[in-house]
Design a protein around this motif. Structure first.
Motif, mmCIF file in Angstrom:
data_model
loop_
_atom_site.group_PDB
_atom_site.id
_atom_site.type_symbol
_atom_site.label_atom_id
_atom_site.label_comp_id
_atom_site.label_asym_id
_atom_site.label_seq_id
_atom_site.Cartn_x
_atom_site.Cartn_y
_atom_site.Cartn_z
ATOM 1 N N ILE A 240 0.832 -1.222 0.000
ATOM 2 C CA ILE A 240 0.000 0.000 0.000
ATOM 3 C C ILE A 240 0.857 1.259 0.000
ATOM 4 N N THR A 241 1.997 1.207 0.662
ATOM 5 C CA THR A 241 2.868 2.388 0.782
ATOM 6 C C THR A 241 3.295 2.938 -0.582
ATOM 7 N N THR A 242 3.276 2.114 -1.619
ATOM 8 C CA THR A 242 3.681 2.601 -2.953
ATOM 9 C C THR A 242 2.597 3.470 -3.578
ATOM 10 N N GLY A 243 1.350 3.322 -3.110
ATOM 11 C CA GLY A 243 0.231 4.061 -3.719
ATOM 12 C C GLY A 243 -0.188 3.462 -5.055
ATOM 13 N N CYS A 244 0.296 2.254 -5.350
ATOM 14 C CA CYS A 244 0.000 1.613 -6.642
ATOM 15 C C CYS A 244 -0.920 0.414 -6.449
ATOM 16 N N ALA A 245 -1.831 0.241 -7.365
ATOM 17 C CA ALA A 245 -2.664 -0.967 -7.361
ATOM 18 C C ALA A 245 -2.990 -1.332 -8.801
ATOM 19 N N GLU A 246 -3.355 -2.588 -8.982
ATOM 20 C CA GLU A 246 -3.777 -3.037 -10.308
ATOM 21 C C GLU A 246 -5.268 -3.338 -10.258
ATOM 22 N N ILE A 247 -5.993 -2.816 -11.209
ATOM 23 C CA ILE A 247 -7.423 -3.120 -11.297
ATOM 24 C C ILE A 247 -7.571 -4.456 -12.019
ATOM 25 N N GLY A 248 -8.314 -5.371 -11.406
ATOM 26 C CA GLY A 248 -8.636 -6.634 -12.058
ATOM 27 C C GLY A 248 -10.144 -6.714 -12.204
ATOM 28 N N MET A 249 -10.623 -7.492 -13.167
ATOM 29 C CA MET A 249 -12.077 -7.532 -13.339
ATOM 30 C C MET A 249 -12.532 -8.685 -14.211
ATOM 31 N N PHE A 250 -13.699 -9.225 -13.909
ATOM 32 C CA PHE A 250 -14.444 -9.991 -14.913
ATOM 33 C C PHE A 250 -15.901 -9.577 -14.837
ATOM 34 N N ILE A 251 -16.553 -9.674 -15.967
ATOM 35 C CA ILE A 251 -17.998 -9.440 -16.047
ATOM 36 C C ILE A 251 -18.629 -10.795 -16.366
ATOM 37 N N ARG A 252 -19.672 -11.161 -15.664
ATOM 38 C CA ARG A 252 -20.254 -12.495 -15.878
ATOM 39 C C ARG A 252 -20.727 -12.642 -17.319
ATOM 40 N N GLN A 253 -20.769 -13.907 -17.764
ATOM 41 C CA GLN A 253 -20.992 -14.172 -19.181
ATOM 42 C C GLN A 253 -22.246 -13.494 -19.745
ATOM 43 N N SER A 254 -23.365 -13.598 -19.002
ATOM 44 C CA SER A 254 -24.628 -13.066 -19.545
ATOM 45 C C SER A 254 -24.673 -11.539 -19.556
ATOM 46 N N GLU A 255 -23.716 -10.873 -18.914
ATOM 47 C CA GLU A 255 -23.702 -9.402 -18.901
ATOM 48 C C GLU A 255 -22.586 -8.842 -19.774
ATOM 49 N N ALA A 256 -21.705 -9.725 -20.277
ATOM 50 C CA ALA A 256 -20.557 -9.245 -21.069
ATOM 51 C C ALA A 256 -21.021 -8.780 -22.449
ATOM 52 N N GLY A 257 -20.228 -7.895 -23.045
ATOM 53 C CA GLY A 257 -20.511 -7.420 -24.396
ATOM 54 C C GLY A 257 -21.565 -6.333 -24.450
ATOM 55 N N ARG A 258 -21.916 -5.769 -23.296
ATOM 56 C CA ARG A 258 -22.939 -4.701 -23.268
ATOM 57 C C ARG A 258 -22.377 -3.387 -22.737
ATOM 58 N N GLY A 259 -21.071 -3.310 -22.642
ATOM 59 C CA GLY A 259 -20.452 -2.060 -22.211
ATOM 60 C C GLY A 259 -20.306 -1.901 -20.707
ATOM 61 N N LEU A 260 -20.672 -2.946 -19.936
ATOM 62 C CA LEU A 260 -20.581 -2.813 -18.474
ATOM 63 C C LEU A 260 -19.120 -2.733 -18.011
ATOM 64 N N GLY A 261 -18.240 -3.551 -18.624
ATOM 65 C CA GLY A 261 -16.828 -3.576 -18.205
ATOM 66 C C GLY A 261 -16.204 -2.186 -18.196
ATOM 67 N N PRO A 262 -16.263 -1.445 -19.312
ATOM 68 C CA PRO A 262 -15.677 -0.098 -19.300
ATOM 69 C C PRO A 262 -16.331 0.833 -18.273
ATOM 70 N N ARG A 263 -17.632 0.662 -18.041
ATOM 71 C CA ARG A 263 -18.288 1.529 -17.044
ATOM 72 C C ARG A 263 -17.779 1.218 -15.644
ATOM 73 N N VAL A 264 -17.536 -0.063 -15.378
ATOM 74 C CA VAL A 264 -17.018 -0.430 -14.056
ATOM 75 C C VAL A 264 -15.575 0.043 -13.894
ATOM 76 N N VAL A 265 -14.761 -0.125 -14.929
ATOM 77 C CA VAL A 265 -13.360 0.335 -14.806
ATOM 78 C C VAL A 265 -13.322 1.852 -14.634
ATOM 79 N N THR A 266 -14.157 2.572 -15.365
ATOM 80 C CA THR A 266 -14.201 4.033 -15.197
ATOM 81 C C THR A 266 -14.607 4.388 -13.759
ATOM 82 N N ALA A 267 -15.556 3.632 -13.210
ATOM 83 C CA ALA A 267 -15.967 3.871 -11.813
ATOM 84 C C ALA A 267 -14.817 3.551 -10.856
ATOM 85 N N MET A 268 -14.067 2.491 -11.148
ATOM 86 C CA MET A 268 -12.927 2.121 -10.284
ATOM 87 C C MET A 268 -11.856 3.224 -10.330
ATOM 88 N N LEU A 269 -11.672 3.845 -11.497
ATOM 89 C CA LEU A 269 -10.695 4.943 -11.614
ATOM 90 C C LEU A 269 -11.201 6.160 -10.836
#
Ligand SMILES: CC(C)(COP(=O)(O)OP(=O)(O)OC[C@H]1O[C@@H](n2cnc3c(N)ncnc32)[C@H](O)[C@@H]1OP(=O)(O)O)[C@@H](O)C(=O)NCCC(=O)NCCS
Length: 209
Positions: free
Chosen positions: A97-126
């Motif tokens: 934590i002291t570095t102030g760095c983290a990596e965002i990881g993610m999966f979107i469940r199969q039935s919700e993928a391909g509808r633009g949710l992934g980018p919306r979640v990553v934008t929210a995480m940022l």
């Protein structure tokens, strides 16, 4: 800073990001079972079937590590929190934590993928990560062959930093090349106003020192 009083929840448009909690096991198990074929090419931990008790054990481990500030796995829930849409996290893969760095990881469940949710979640995480959280740099790494994941990075305006050749064992045979993207807090604050659905500027690869 060696301990972090981690923020607990973020309410997005059509989803809630929050720490997993006791009782979320059945939701994780159901989303995982549905998504095996979708996850299998990219996620080494994917299993064809996750019994409910395994799901419950996992969410308890996630919760414990969250409270101890050892790792921050975050569920992507529907707004009423009755369904798990995916899973994300701020992972401490670039140092403590002291570095102030983290990596965002993610999966979107199969039935919700391909509808633009992934980018919306990553934008929210940022957005969340550079405001309520103390992150100074957020990274996104993926298999160079994972075109959907690369597309998410581009749609969210993450900067391409380079490719780590043969960095990890591939889920199948052989080694994988890892595409590296990141944004610093400075980048985020200086970004031009744009939505996750805007057409991204062309990536400008920059070698990793
Ligand atoms: C990668 C993932 C998070 C993307 O989330 P999503 O909600 O499906 O994102 P989107 O709906 O915006 O789709 C992603 C983009 O990739 C594109 N895409 C999907 N599959 C693709 C493929 N095989 N080849 C090329 N592009 C592909 C989509 O067309 C879309 O781009 P577009 O909007 O320009 O058309 C999701 O698909 C997923 O969970 N995949 C499995 C796990 C994984 O790979 N996680 C990331 C690990 S780093």
């Amino acid at each position: 800073m060696t301990y972090l009083f981690a923020p607990e929840r973020y309410v997005g448009d059509g989803f809630v990001l929050r720490s997993y909690d006791l009782g979320d096991g059945p939701l994780l198990s159901e989303a995982s079972d549905e998504s095996y074929e979708h996850l299998r090419p990219w996620m080494p931990w994917a299993v064809p079937h996750m019994p409910v008790e395994d799901g419950e054990k996992l969410v308890r481990q996630f919760r414990a590590r969250y409270l101890l500030a050892e790792g921050f796995v975050i569920g992507v829930f529907s707004s009423d929190e009755m369904r798990l849409l995916g899973s994300a996290g701020f992972h401490l893969r670039e140092g403590p934590i002291t570095t102030g760095c983290a990596e965002i990881g993610m999966f979107i469940r199969q039935s919700e993928a391909g509808r633009g949710l992934g980018p919306r979640v990553v934008t929210a995480m940022l957005e969340w990560g550079f405001s309520a959280w103390p992150w100074l740099r957020l990274a996104w790494r993926c298999d160079q062959r994972n075109l959907a994941s690369i597309r998410v990075a581009e749609k969210c305006g993450l900067r391409h930093e380079g490719v780590l050749r043969g960095q990890l064992a591939h889920v199948g045979n052989g080694r994988r090349d890892t595409a590296c993207y990141a944004l610093t807090k400075q980048d985020w604050l200086a970004r031009p106003a744009r939505g996750a659905d805007a057409t991204p500027p062309p990536a400008s690869p920059k070698p990793l020192g």
